[in-house]
Design an enzyme around this catalytic site. Structure first.
Site, short mmCIF file in Angstrom:
data_model
loop_
_atom_site.label_atom_id
_atom_site.label_comp_id
_atom_site.label_asym_id
_atom_site.label_seq_id
_atom_site.Cartn_x
_atom_site.Cartn_y
_atom_site.Cartn_z
N GLU A 128 0.85 -1.20 0.00
CA GLU A 128 0.00 0.00 0.00
C GLU A 128 0.88 1.24 0.00
O GLU A 128 2.11 1.14 0.15
CB GLU A 128 -0.94 -0.02 1.21
CG GLU A 128 -1.99 -1.12 1.11
CD GLU A 128 -2.88 -1.23 2.32
OE1 GLU A 128 -2.82 -0.38 3.22
OE2 GLU A 128 -3.66 -2.21 2.37
N HIS A 256 -8.86 9.56 3.29
CA HIS A 256 -8.45 8.49 2.37
C HIS A 256 -8.63 9.02 0.97
O HIS A 256 -9.67 9.60 0.65
CB HIS A 256 -9.30 7.24 2.60
CG HIS A 256 -8.70 6.01 2.00
ND1 HIS A 256 -8.58 5.83 0.63
CD2 HIS A 256 -8.15 4.90 2.57
CE1 HIS A 256 -7.99 4.66 0.41
NE2 HIS A 256 -7.72 4.08 1.56
N ARG A 303 -0.53 8.75 1.89
CA ARG A 303 -1.91 9.22 1.73
C ARG A 303 -2.11 10.72 1.72
O ARG A 303 -2.94 11.24 0.99
CB ARG A 303 -2.70 8.69 2.92
CG ARG A 303 -3.47 7.54 2.53
CD ARG A 303 -4.25 7.01 3.64
NE ARG A 303 -4.30 5.58 3.35
CZ ARG A 303 -4.87 4.72 4.12
NH1 ARG A 303 -5.41 5.10 5.25
NH2 ARG A 303 -4.91 3.46 3.78
N HIS A 364 -11.27 9.61 6.98
CA HIS A 364 -11.07 8.18 7.15
C HIS A 364 -10.53 7.79 8.53
O HIS A 364 -10.96 6.79 9.09
CB HIS A 364 -10.07 7.73 6.08
CG HIS A 364 -9.80 6.26 6.04
ND1 HIS A 364 -10.77 5.34 5.75
CD2 HIS A 364 -8.65 5.57 6.25
CE1 HIS A 364 -10.24 4.12 5.78
NE2 HIS A 364 -8.95 4.23 6.10
N ARG A 399 -0.77 8.72 9.44
CA ARG A 399 -0.65 7.26 9.65
C ARG A 399 -0.25 6.54 8.37
O ARG A 399 -0.80 6.78 7.30
CB ARG A 399 -2.00 6.71 10.12
CG ARG A 399 -2.03 5.21 10.30
CD ARG A 399 -3.42 4.77 10.70
NE ARG A 399 -4.37 5.05 9.65
CZ ARG A 399 -4.98 4.10 8.92
NH1 ARG A 399 -4.73 2.82 9.14
NH2 ARG A 399 -5.84 4.44 7.99
P1 FAD Z 1 -13.56 0.46 16.21
O1 FAD Z 1 -13.29 -0.76 15.47
O2 FAD Z 1 -14.16 1.60 15.48
O3 FAD Z 1 -14.50 0.09 17.44
C1 FAD Z 1 -15.05 1.09 18.25
C2 FAD Z 1 -16.16 0.49 19.08
O4 FAD Z 1 -16.60 1.41 20.07
C3 FAD Z 1 -17.40 0.12 18.28
O5 FAD Z 1 -17.85 -1.11 18.74
C4 FAD Z 1 -18.38 1.23 18.64
O6 FAD Z 1 -19.72 0.85 18.52
C5 FAD Z 1 -18.01 1.46 20.08
N1 FAD Z 1 -18.38 2.76 20.63
C6 FAD Z 1 -18.06 3.99 20.16
N2 FAD Z 1 -18.58 4.94 20.96
C7 FAD Z 1 -19.23 4.29 21.95
C8 FAD Z 1 -19.99 4.72 23.07
N3 FAD Z 1 -20.21 6.01 23.34
N4 FAD Z 1 -20.51 3.78 23.89
C9 FAD Z 1 -20.34 2.47 23.63
N5 FAD Z 1 -19.66 2.01 22.57
C10 FAD Z 1 -19.10 2.91 21.75
N6 FAD Z 1 -6.82 0.03 9.31
C11 FAD Z 1 -5.86 -0.85 8.97
O7 FAD Z 1 -4.89 -1.02 9.73
N7 FAD Z 1 -5.98 -1.59 7.83
C12 FAD Z 1 -7.02 -1.46 6.97
O8 FAD Z 1 -7.10 -2.14 5.97
C13 FAD Z 1 -8.03 -0.51 7.29
N8 FAD Z 1 -9.09 -0.31 6.47
C14 FAD Z 1 -10.09 0.53 6.85
C15 FAD Z 1 -11.22 0.65 6.05
C16 FAD Z 1 -12.29 1.42 6.46
C17 FAD Z 1 -13.51 1.56 5.58
C18 FAD Z 1 -12.21 2.12 7.69
C19 FAD Z 1 -13.36 2.96 8.16
C20 FAD Z 1 -11.08 2.03 8.48
C21 FAD Z 1 -10.01 1.22 8.07
N9 FAD Z 1 -8.87 1.10 8.86
C22 FAD Z 1 -7.90 0.20 8.51
C23 FAD Z 1 -8.79 1.72 10.18
C24 FAD Z 1 -9.15 0.67 11.23
O9 FAD Z 1 -10.23 -0.10 10.78
C25 FAD Z 1 -9.54 1.30 12.54
O10 FAD Z 1 -8.63 2.28 12.92
C26 FAD Z 1 -9.59 0.24 13.65
O11 FAD Z 1 -10.43 -0.81 13.24
C27 FAD Z 1 -10.08 0.86 14.93
O12 FAD Z 1 -10.33 -0.15 15.86
P2 FAD Z 1 -10.88 0.26 17.28
O13 FAD Z 1 -11.13 -1.01 18.00
O14 FAD Z 1 -10.02 1.27 17.87
O15 FAD Z 1 -12.28 1.01 16.95
C1 SIN Z 2 -7.38 0.61 2.73
O1 SIN Z 2 -7.67 -0.55 2.53
O2 SIN Z 2 -7.07 1.41 1.85
C2 SIN Z 2 -7.43 1.12 4.12
C3 SIN Z 2 -6.16 0.87 4.78
C4 SIN Z 2 -6.03 1.71 6.00
O3 SIN Z 2 -6.83 2.60 6.25
O4 SIN Z 2 -5.08 1.48 6.74
#
Ligand code: FAD
Ligand code: SIN
Length: 544
Positions: A128, A256, A303, A364, A399
């Site tokens: 990537e 993104h 990015r 993003h 990032r």
């Molecule tokens: P999240 O997975 O967002 O989980 C947060 C949780 O908190 C959820 O369950 C939500 O419901 C809960 N929550 C929020 N507020 C509250 C509240 N007030 N009360 C109770 N619950 C609450 N990163 C990579 O490294 N590789 C990738 O390929 C990649 N692709 C991506 C593609 C997309 C479309 C997106 C949006 C992001 C991508 N990212 C990627 C970024 C990555 O997915 C996230 O940064 C990561 O998953 C965050 O994980 P987390 O557990 O911190 O938060």
């Molecule tokens: C992507 O698949 O382009 C998302 C990867 C990332 O947000 O880290």
């Protein structure tokens, strides 16, 4: 011990729950911590939607980690992360995440996570933007869905973990709720748990805990165009900020470069950076390539550079999108690597094997967040932050793609190790009050909330987007001030709802983003301002 105490008080039914470890959020950060902590005590996870709804579930590209030690090395992954971070990464944290990453990935593979392999049985590594080597483990183009699935499967098997879905964390409980004064300079604030809204019956419960882990994800919805699901409203950062904890580097919001341009669809569907890693080329609407005019790494530059280039092209052409062209790869390969993206495009009439894909940047990822140390400790005692809501120092001002899933796993483990000592000594005061609802009324004015969310998203998109200026930031701040006052006044007299709390949190996060951006008198990473287009001497974090 997890207990439930039901009390009748002032005609409201109040419920108190207690846990050894309280986790807010059920994405990769919250779930991976919970699985470890459950070996030592009762874990309660509260999550505001369905158990799997999270940014994690939508992750496409994969997890960056050094697998192939012949071509790749820790040094190269560290260097790529530091370059993307543009001078603001904490080098020690980068080393920690890169070097501890492989062991954490091994654990989730042992939990049952699948990553694609080649016919020869080696992991099929993708590339990537900003990566000098092929090092991204993936499961087709739905890596996050696969990780979330396997973690939840393990959670369901664990009798020490309770998961409360459709519970919305409203505020952290600290000694402020016992009548003691705390402010940003207090260094002895303790977290005793949270008040949470049970969205199924509208009651606010008191949830007490020895250790609390904020794992509430990002804040994509401060903008009107985002790849994030609707849960991403910055609740964790806002809660910590209100509780007088420290947040850091919030001006660095990652756009993104390639969200699918499909007017009316909200949130936007992502076209993974892995498509560019697979040979996808960015083109103007007349079919000309343009990235060579911006960076020698062309479509695979980091990015911030690609998003700014697309933004400039869109402004020049007056079109709302540019194209991503992957037609030169075979249909068989495209279908094998990107079945989900292919199906989505086809659904709206685009056959990516024959047609170019219209794309535009979308908010993003939140690179800043709750400030934490090397063990994930926040500035509030007994409160940790993990995953996207945290600022560990890994990402600096931009990032590196696919580093966030890895960061969440590494820090969940570090928090688990540290929290074992903290939880043994923790005592929860027995005089913490219930949530106070006196004088509030049910709202019949939800339009106020909806309107203010839209207005805030529009002003953030127009004034605090990919390219900024002092003039635009000042305008944004003035308007946010009005929305904030109006919302606070409404909040004080209204029975809380998820929508109202989210608006309040979104406004609070937007305010911190703008305030941080105003303080940064330079352009660095994701913060680009026409008033100060180059790096300033020295480096600094913005901390509130
Ligand atoms: P999240 O997975 O967002 O989980 C947060 C949780 O908190 C959820 O369950 C939500 O419901 C809960 N929550 C929020 N507020 C509250 C509240 N007030 N009360 C109770 N619950 C609450 N990163 C990579 O490294 N590789 C990738 O390929 C990649 N692709 C991506 C593609 C997309 C479309 C997106 C949006 C992001 C991508 N990212 C990627 C970024 C990555 O997915 C996230 O940064 C990561 O998953 C965050 O994980 P987390 O557990 O911190 O938060
Ligand atoms: C992507 O698949 O382009 C998302 C990867 C990332 O947000 O880290």
């Amino acid at each position: 011990m997890l207990t439930q105490v039901v009390l009748l008080h002032n005609l409201y039914i109040h419920m108190t729950r207690t846990a050894d470890f309280l986790v807010i959020g059920s994405g990769i950060a919250g779930l991976s911590f919970a699985l470890k902590a459950a070996k030592h005590g009762k874990v309660l996870i509260v999550t505001k939607s369905n158990e799997d709804e999270s940014n994690t579930k939508y992750a496409q590209g994969g997890v960056a980690v050094v697998v192939d030690k012949k071509e790749d090395s820790f040094e190269k992954h560290i260097e790529d992360t530091l370059i993307a971070g543009d001078g603001l990464c904490d080098k020690k944290v980068v080393e920690i995440v890169v070097e501890e990453g492989p062991a954490r990935i091994r654990e989730i593979i042992d939990y049952g996570t699948n990553f694609d392999k080649t016919n020869e049985g080696f992991y099929d590594l993708a590339k990537e933007g900003g990566h000098s080597e092929y090092r991204v483990l993936h499961y087709k183009d739905i890596t996050g869905w696969e990780i979330e699935r396997s973690l939840l499967d393990q959670i369901h098997l664990n009798p020490n973990i309770v998961i409360l879905t459709h519970y919305f964390a409203v505020d952290l409980i600290t000694q402020h709720h016992l009548g003691e004064f705390v402010d940003k300079s207090s260094n002895d604030i303790n977290c005793y748990g949270i008040y949470a809204l049970n969205t199924l019956n509208g009651m606010v419960e008191k949830i007490l805990s020895k250790v609390t882990v904020m794992a509430s994800g990002g804040a994509g919805h401060i903008y009107s165009i985002t790849t994030n699901p609707t849960i991403a409203t910055g609740d964790g950062v806002a809660m910590v900020y209100r509780a007088k904890g420290k947040v850091r580097n919030m001006e660095f919001i990652q756009f993104h470069p390639t969200a699918l341009y499909n007017p009316g669809e909200y949130p936007s569907f992502l076209i993974s950076e892995a498509v560019r890693g697979f040979g996808g080329i960015l083109k103007r609407t007349n079919g000309q390539e343009f990235m060579q005019e911006y960076d020698e790494r062309k479509s695979l530059a980091p990015r911030d550079i690609v998003a700014r280039a697309i933004d400039a092209e869109i402004k020049k052409s007056g079109e709302d999108y540019v194209y991503l062209d992957i037609r030169h790869r075979s249909k068989k390969d495209i279908l094998a690597h990107f079945p989900n993206i292919y199906a989505k495009c086809l659904e709206i009439g685009i056959d990516m094997t024959k047609d170019m894909i219209p794309v535009a940047p979308a908010c993003h990822y939140m690179c800043g967040g709750v400030m934490v140390g090397h063990s994930g400790r926040s500035s509030i005692r007994r409160l940790y932050a993990c995953g996207e809501c945290s600022s560990t120092g890994l990402h600096g001002s931009n990032r590196l793609a696919s580093n966030s899933l890895l960061e969440a796993l590494v820090f969940a483990h570090r928090i688990y190790k540290d929290a074992l000592n903290v939880f043994n000594d923790a005592v929860i005061p027995d005089n913490i009050p219930q949530w106070d609802e006196h004088g509030v009324q049910l709202s019949n004015e939800d339009i106020l909330v909806t309107h203010n969310v839209r207005e805030m998203q529009k002003l953030m998109s127009d004034y605090v987007g990919i390219v900024r200026s002092d003039f635009r930031l000042e305008r944004a701040m003035r308007r946010l001030g009005l929305l904030y006052e109006e919302t606070e006044e409404f909040y004080k007299r209204t029975k809380i709802s998820v929508k109202l709390c989210e608006l309040r949190n979104l406004l609070q996060v937007s305010y911190i983003v703008v305030k941080s951006a105003m303080l940064r008198k330079e352009s660095r990473g994701l913060h680009y301002t026409t008033d100060y287009p180059i790096h300033a001497d020295g480096q600094h974090d913005t901390v509130f």
